[in-house]
Design a protein around this motif. Structure first.
Motif, PDB file in Angstrom:
ATOM      1  N   PHE A 135       0.840  -1.192   0.000  1.00 39.17           N
ATOM      2  CA  PHE A 135       0.000   0.000   0.000  1.00 39.17           C
ATOM      3  C   PHE A 135       0.878   1.247   0.000  1.00 39.17           C
ATOM      4  O   PHE A 135       2.043   1.192   0.411  1.00 39.17           O
ATOM      5  N   PRO A 136       0.330   2.386  -0.454  1.00 38.57           N
ATOM      6  CA  PRO A 136       1.144   3.606  -0.560  1.00 38.57           C
ATOM      7  C   PRO A 136       1.918   3.965   0.702  1.00 38.57           C
ATOM      8  O   PRO A 136       3.069   4.395   0.616  1.00 38.57           O
ATOM      9  N   SER A 137       1.312   3.776   1.872  1.00 38.79           N
ATOM     10  CA  SER A 137       1.988   4.134   3.116  1.00 38.79           C
ATOM     11  C   SER A 137       3.192   3.249   3.401  1.00 38.79           C
ATOM     12  O   SER A 137       4.054   3.596   4.212  1.00 38.79           O
ATOM     13  N   GLU A 142     -10.211  -2.293 -11.200  1.00 39.98           N
ATOM     14  CA  GLU A 142      -9.510  -1.749 -10.037  1.00 39.98           C
ATOM     15  C   GLU A 142      -8.055  -2.204 -10.034  1.00 39.98           C
ATOM     16  O   GLU A 142      -7.735  -3.333 -10.404  1.00 39.98           O
ATOM     17  N   PHE A 143      -7.187  -1.290  -9.576  1.00 37.76           N
ATOM     18  CA  PHE A 143      -5.758  -1.578  -9.459  1.00 37.76           C
ATOM     19  C   PHE A 143      -5.398  -1.937  -8.019  1.00 37.76           C
ATOM     20  O   PHE A 143      -6.033  -1.475  -7.070  1.00 37.76           O
ATOM     21  N   GLN A 144      -4.361  -2.746  -7.882  1.00 32.80           N
ATOM     22  CA  GLN A 144      -3.742  -3.015  -6.590  1.00 32.80           C
ATOM     23  C   GLN A 144      -2.230  -2.971  -6.765  1.00 32.80           C
ATOM     24  O   GLN A 144      -1.710  -3.191  -7.866  1.00 32.80           O
ATOM     25  N   LYS A 147      -7.626   3.293  -2.686  1.00 35.12           N
ATOM     26  CA  LYS A 147      -8.739   3.681  -3.551  1.00 35.12           C
ATOM     27  C   LYS A 147      -8.521   5.084  -4.118  1.00 35.12           C
ATOM     28  O   LYS A 147      -8.654   5.309  -5.318  1.00 35.12           O
ATOM     29  N   GLN A 148      -8.169   6.015  -3.252  1.00 35.59           N
ATOM     30  CA  GLN A 148      -7.959   7.392  -3.696  1.00 35.59           C
ATOM     31  C   GLN A 148      -6.660   7.520  -4.483  1.00 35.59           C
ATOM     32  O   GLN A 148      -6.578   8.278  -5.455  1.00 35.59           O
ATOM     33  N   PHE A 149      -5.644   6.786  -4.080  1.00 43.11           N
ATOM     34  CA  PHE A 149      -4.358   6.790  -4.772  1.00 43.11           C
ATOM     35  C   PHE A 149      -4.527   6.389  -6.235  1.00 43.11           C
ATOM     36  O   PHE A 149      -4.088   7.104  -7.157  1.00 43.11           O
TER      37      PHE A 149
END
Length: 244
Positions: A35-37, A58-60, A160-162
């Motif tokens: 995840f981004p964090s 959707e992307f992951q 989701k926002q990223f």
């Protein structure tokens, strides 16, 4: 098949968790969610790639651990993880976030709780970290796992926002990576996306401001820089081939 159960100190009071790292315990995976964090820590060791679910659009994000299915090049023969950072989604196993219906002020609401996969090879009653004390209280180990699960849960929300912004700014592109190994065999890594560096370098000041304001600019650069780790992954693959 997984067998998810809500964690409780009666049904699971005697369970222990293997924290060793090995294929037998389910660590032989090519990639794992991130995840981004977490990108800042991940990019020090692993390539970060993106995958698009074609049915949901959707992307992951994933940390790449190997170059083929069921291959983890960071597993060492002595059951250790051979680098300085273990991704959260690996560390949290066999636990995950689940939901329980609770009545609050006369209304039924879903509350987040810890679940476990009761069929995981990590679980036993003889060896490993205790989940509960003899008095049924949480151990420091499961408290730590709870914190990791909280970060994973927040990571899903942030993602989701990223990815909404990355799609909006056309910052992702498909890539194909052809690999020639020392034994003369060829591998092709495909089906993934990476950051389009040309688009990134030409973002407007307003777009950069928006990404930075939401805390996504740094993870974006971390994801781009992480692809330099592909050479280290290939090096590990060649070393693995030499020992066979």
């Amino acid at each position: 098949m997984s067998n998810h159960q809500m964690l409780n100190n009666e049904q699971h009071k005697n369970l222990k968790v293997h924290t060793k790292r090995s294929s037998d315990l389910g660590d032989n995976v090519m990639l794992t969610l991130t995840f981004p964090s977490e990108f800042y820590a991940i990019q020090s060791y692993y390539p970060i790639v993106f995958y698009k679910n074609e049915s949901t659009e959707e992307f992951q994000a994933f940390a790449l651990l190997g170059l083929e299915k069921k291959e983890n090049l960071f597993l060492s023969p002595d059951e250790n993880w051979d680098c300085g950072y273990v991704p959260h989604t690996i560390k949290a196993q066999p636990f995950l976030i689940g939901y329980q219906n609770q009545e609050i002020n006369g209304q039924i609401q879903k509350q987040k709780v810890i679940h476990l996969d009761a069929d995981s090879p990590r679980l036993n009653e003889h060896e490993g970290e205790n989940i509960f004390t003899q008095y049924g209280q949480n151990t420091p180990f499961i408290e730590h796992i709870g914190n990791i699960l909280g970060e994973i849960d927040q990571g899903f929300e942030d993602s989701k926002q990223f990815f909404h912004l990355l799609n909006q700014f056309n910052l992702l592109e498909k890539f194909v990576f052809d690999i020639k190994l020392n034994d003369q065999s060829s591998n092709r890594l495909s089906g993934f996306y990476t950051v389009n560096e040309d688009t990134l370098s030409n973002l407007s000041s307003q777009q950069l401001f928006e990404l930075n304001q939401k805390g996504f600019l740094k993870p974006l650069y971390m994801a781009s820089a992480s692809m330099l780790n592909m050479s280290e992954l290939i090096k590990r693959k060649n070393q693995r081939l030499q020992t066979k």
